[in-house]
Design a protein around this motif. Structure first.
Motif: not given
Length: 222
Positions: A28, A71, A74-75
């Motif tokens: 990222m 994101w 990953w979350r």
């Protein structure tokens, strides 16, 4: 879980989670590193800098899109790992292609930033995202089918269906890119594919031959 035996070396859920977090964080960050910086001539005046920023608008769009997608992956992985009580060889091994694709994503992101309407650039980005989400789906399937998750494994199984649906959505966009230069707009509605496509896949997988599974009513509504 206090009575659980200590995991054998190389199969600690915490270490795998920490390493995965690090790869996502680096990828990222590299998305921003790939953004082109203005030279001295473009910094000479507000007008020149403004023209530069306008010219780079595709790069900024690509950066924001890739960051949000990473994101979200990953979350979801974070939530999964919080429910993992132990690891298996298959669960651990499938993290290798997942993290390889995460680390690779800044490259196709830079390509679509430079030419977002290029069908090959869109195909490479969509293909990378599709493969990444498919790896995510396989990891969830393994976790739910082998008893690695704590709590209800059916919930993880349903989440795997959402990941399969998102991956198929990116595959679809890769094909559409060769017909329409603005196919990348499909990426912005990928959450809808997760919600509705995932629900459809889960229903199909739990209701073979069109018969409702007796537990299907327990699934939360989307």
């Amino acid at each position: 879980m206090s009575g659980r035996a200590r995991p054998e070396p190389g199969f600690s859920p915490e270490r795998l989670a920490f390493f995965t977090d690090a790869i996502f964080a680096i990828a990222m960050t590299l998305l921003a590193v790939e953004l082109e910086r203005p030279n001295d001539r473009e910094l000479a005046s507000a007008h020149a800098l403004g023209n530069f920023l306008v010219d780079q608008r595709g790069s900024y769009l690509a950066f924001a899109l890739a960051f949000i997608l990473l994101w979200s992956v990953w979350r979801r992985h974070h939530k999964l790992m919080d429910r993992i009580g132990e690891l298996s060889k298959a669960f651990t091994a499938w993290h290798a292609p997942l993290l390889l694709l995460v680390a690779f994503l800044p490259f196709p992101t830079a390509l679509i930033g430079a030419s977002i309407s290029n069908p090959l650039a869109q195909t490479l980005f969509a293909g990378t995202m599709a493969a990444m989400v498919f790896c995510e789906a396989v990891i969830k399937e393994i976790a739910s089918s082998t008893g690695l998750v704590t709590g209800d494994p059916a919930k993880t199984h349903r989440h795997a269906g959402s990941s399969w649906a998102v991956g198929l959505w990116f595959v679809l966009s890769a094909g559409v890119a060769w017909l329409f230069s603005d196919a990348f707009v499909l990426w912005f509605v990928a959450p809808l594919a997760a919600t509705y496509g995932g629900a459809l896949l889960s229903r199909l997988r739990t209701s073979p031959a069109g018969h409702l599974d007796p537990h299907d009513g327990d699934a939360p509504r989307t």
